[in-house]
Write an enzyme that holds these catalytic residues in place. Structure first.
Site, PDB file in Angstrom:
ATOM      1  N   TYR A 180     -16.361  17.432 -15.562  1.00 22.57           N
ATOM      2  CA  TYR A 180     -16.752  16.026 -15.639  1.00 22.57           C
ATOM      3  C   TYR A 180     -17.758  15.724 -14.524  1.00 22.57           C
ATOM      4  CZ  TYR A 180     -16.315  11.030 -14.607  1.00 22.57           C
ATOM      5  OH  TYR A 180     -16.586   9.723 -14.315  1.00 22.57           O
ATOM      6  N   ASP A 200      -6.724  19.202 -14.742  1.00 22.68           N
ATOM      7  CA  ASP A 200      -7.062  17.850 -15.186  1.00 22.68           C
ATOM      8  C   ASP A 200      -6.665  17.758 -16.651  1.00 22.68           C
ATOM      9  OD1 ASP A 200      -8.278  15.533 -16.147  1.00 22.68           O
ATOM     10  OD2 ASP A 200     -10.039  15.741 -14.867  1.00 22.68           O
ATOM     11  N   ARG A 236       0.838  -1.198   0.000  1.00 27.40           N
ATOM     12  CA  ARG A 236       0.000   0.000   0.000  1.00 27.40           C
ATOM     13  C   ARG A 236       0.872   1.247   0.000  1.00 27.40           C
ATOM     14  NH1 ARG A 236      -2.160  -0.224   4.755  1.00 27.40           N
ATOM     15  NH2 ARG A 236      -0.846   1.400   5.649  1.00 27.40           N
ATOM     16  N   LYS A 266      -8.026   6.564 -19.269  1.00 28.01           N
ATOM     17  CA  LYS A 266      -8.335   7.091 -20.592  1.00 28.01           C
ATOM     18  C   LYS A 266      -7.128   6.957 -21.528  1.00 28.01           C
ATOM     19  CE  LYS A 266     -12.291   8.222 -18.675  1.00 28.01           C
ATOM     20  NZ  LYS A 266     -12.105   8.170 -17.225  1.00 28.01           N
TER      21      LYS A 266
END
Length: 383
Positions: free
Chosen positions: A105, A177, A52, A202
Site C-alpha cells: 500500500y 496486514d 488516552r 475499510k
C-alpha cells in the site's frame, strides 16, 4: 457456551460488548470523557484514569477485534497508519531492518521510505508470494517481515505459514496486514503470524464513515510494549470512532459474503471483455496464488484489480466514466468504488521499485445489486 467456542458472527456482535451494567443498554455506550473519578489518590476504578490510556468504548472494540482475529490482545488506533507507526516504534530500533512487499500500500511504503528511514530503520522490498525472495531479502538486522495478503493493489498472495517459518528462523516477527481479507476471511495468527494490523477504516468499519486502525497480538510481552507506546505516542481511537467501528464490525460476516458474491460475478463479467489484458483476483484458478489463497482464506474477498490492454489512458477513462462505482480512494465500504492506483492511492510509489502499472484499475466491489454494478461497468467500457 464460552466466547472461545462461539462462531464468528456471534463474537462480532457480543465479544467485549456485554449489556451496560448500569442501565442494561444492549449497545456499548460512547464514553465521551477525557478523565475519570479516582476513589483516592492513585486508586482508579477498573484501571480508568485518562482516556488516552484507556477508554471503555475503545476497550470494547479492542476486545472484539482480538476475538475476531483469535488473538489475546487488541489495540485500536486513530488510523491504519497510526497503528503501523506505533507498532514500528514499539518493536524496532535505529539500525533495524524490515522486509516489505514490493507492491505494498502506498501509505505503508511512504511510512517506511519517508518517515521511518529518517530514524534509522531500513527496508527492502520483496515479492512476498516468493518465499525464497523474502528469505534472500533478509539481513542479520531484520526485525520484521511485513506482508499484505492479498496485497494492495496487485492482489498478490503470501503463504503466511511458510513466511512465519522464514521469519522465526531468523529471529524476526511476521506482521500481516489483513485489511483486504478481514478477519472473517482469514486469521493470520492461527497460521503462525505474530502480529496482525488493520486499517479498520475499510471492511471492519464497512460504511466509509470512520477512520481507524488496529494491531492484534498474542504475546504478552509485545502487548505490554504496544500498550506503553500507544499511551506514550497517543494516536489512539477516540470513543465515537471506536463506537462506529464496533457497530460496523457487527455485520462484517454478512457483508463479506455479499462483497465476495458480487466480486465473483464482476470477475466473471470482466473475463469476457477483450479490452482487459489481465484480471487480478485470487479466486481465479489462473491466479498464481490461488491454491495458497484457497488454503488460508475462506473466500476471496471483494477487491478486484485489472489491467487495460490499451494502456493508462484507457484505465483513466474507465475510472472517469462509471456512475454507480464512485471514483474515490479507500475501500471496503458498502458502496462500490473505482480508482486508478498509479495516480491516486499509490502515487507515493512513483519512480520507486514499488511503482504500480499505469494501466491498472482497482475496484472495491460493494454490496449493491450485482445487475446494477455490471450495467455500470458495461456503460463505462462501451462509452
Amino acid at each position: 457456551m464460552t466466547a472461545d467456542s462461539q462462531g464468528f458472527a456471534t463474537r462480532a456482535i457480543h465479544a467485549g460488548q456485554p449489556a451496560d451494567p448500569t442501565t442494561g443498554a444492549v449497545v456499548t455506550p460512547i464514553y465521551a470523557t477525557s478523565t475519570y473519578l479516582q476513589d483516592a489518590v492513585g486508586q482508579m476504578r477498573n484501571g480508568y484514569e485518562y482516556s488516552r490510556t484507556k477508554n471503555p468504548t475503545r476497550r470494547a472494540l479492542e476486545e472484539c477485534l482480538a476475538a475476531l482475529e483469535e488473538g489475546r490482545h487488541g489495540f485500536a488506533f486513530a488510523s491504519g497508519l497510526a497503528a503501523e507507526d506505533t507498532l514500528l516504534r514499539a518493536v524496532c530500533s535505529p539500525g533495524d531492518h524490515v522486509v516489505i512487499p514490493d507492491d505494498a500500500y502506498g501509505g505503508t511504503f511512504r511510512l517506511f521510505d519517508k518517515v521511518a528511514s529518517r530514524w534509522g530503520l531500513s527496508h527492502t522490498p520483496a515479492r512476498i508470494s516468493d518465499v525464497a525472495a523474502v528469505r534472500a531479502a533478509m539481513t542479520p538486522e531484520t526485525k520484521l517481515v511485513w506482508v499484505e495478503t492479498p496485497t494492495n493493489p496487485l492482489l498478490g498472495i503470501a503463504d503466511i505459514a511458510a513466511l512465519a517459518q522464514v521469519a522465526h528462523s531468523a529471529g524476526a516477527l511476521l506482521v500481516v496486514d489483513n485489511t483486504f481479507a478481514s478477519p472473517y476471511l482469514q486469521q493470520p495468527l492461527l497460521l503462525g503470524a505474530d502480529v496482525v494490523v488493520h486499517s479498520t477504516t475499510k471492511y471492519l468499519g464497512g460504511h466509509s464513515d470512520v477512520v481507524g486502525g488496529a494491531v492484534i497480538v498474542n504475546d504478552d510481552g509485545l502487548a505490554g510494549e504496544l500498550a506503553f507506546h500507544s499511551n506514550s505516542i497517543g494516536a489512539v481511537s477516540g470513543p465515537f470512532d471506536a463506537w462506529l467501528t464496533l457497530r460496523g464490525a457487527k455485520t462484517l460476516a454478512v457483508r463479506m459474503e455479499r462483497h465476495s458474491d458480487n466480486a465473483e460475478r464482476i470477475v466473471e463479467w470482466l473475463s469476457q471483455r477483450e479490452e482487459i489484458s489481465d484480471i487480478l483476483y485470487p479466486g481465479l484458478g489462473t491466479h498464481p496464488g490461488h491454491d495458497i489463497a484457497a488454503k488460508q482464506m475462506s473466500r476471496f474477498g471483494g477487491m478486484v484489480s485489472f489491467r487495460m490492454r490499451a494502456g493508462e489512458r484507457a484505465a483513466v477513462d474507465v475510472c472517469n466514466s462509471t456512475r454507480l462505482f464512485t471514483l474515490g480512494e479507500s475501500l471496503g465500504g458498502v458502496e462500490s468504488l473505482i480508482e486508478h492506483p498509479g495516480r491516486m492511492t499509490h502515487a507515493s510509489t512513483a519512480g520507486s521499485a514499488l511503482e504500480v502499472p499505469g494501466d491498472l484499475v482497482r475496484l472495491s466491489v460493494g454490496i449493491e445489486d450485482i445487475e446494477d454494478l455490471v450495467a455500470d461497468l458495461a456503460q463505462a467500457f462501451d462509452g
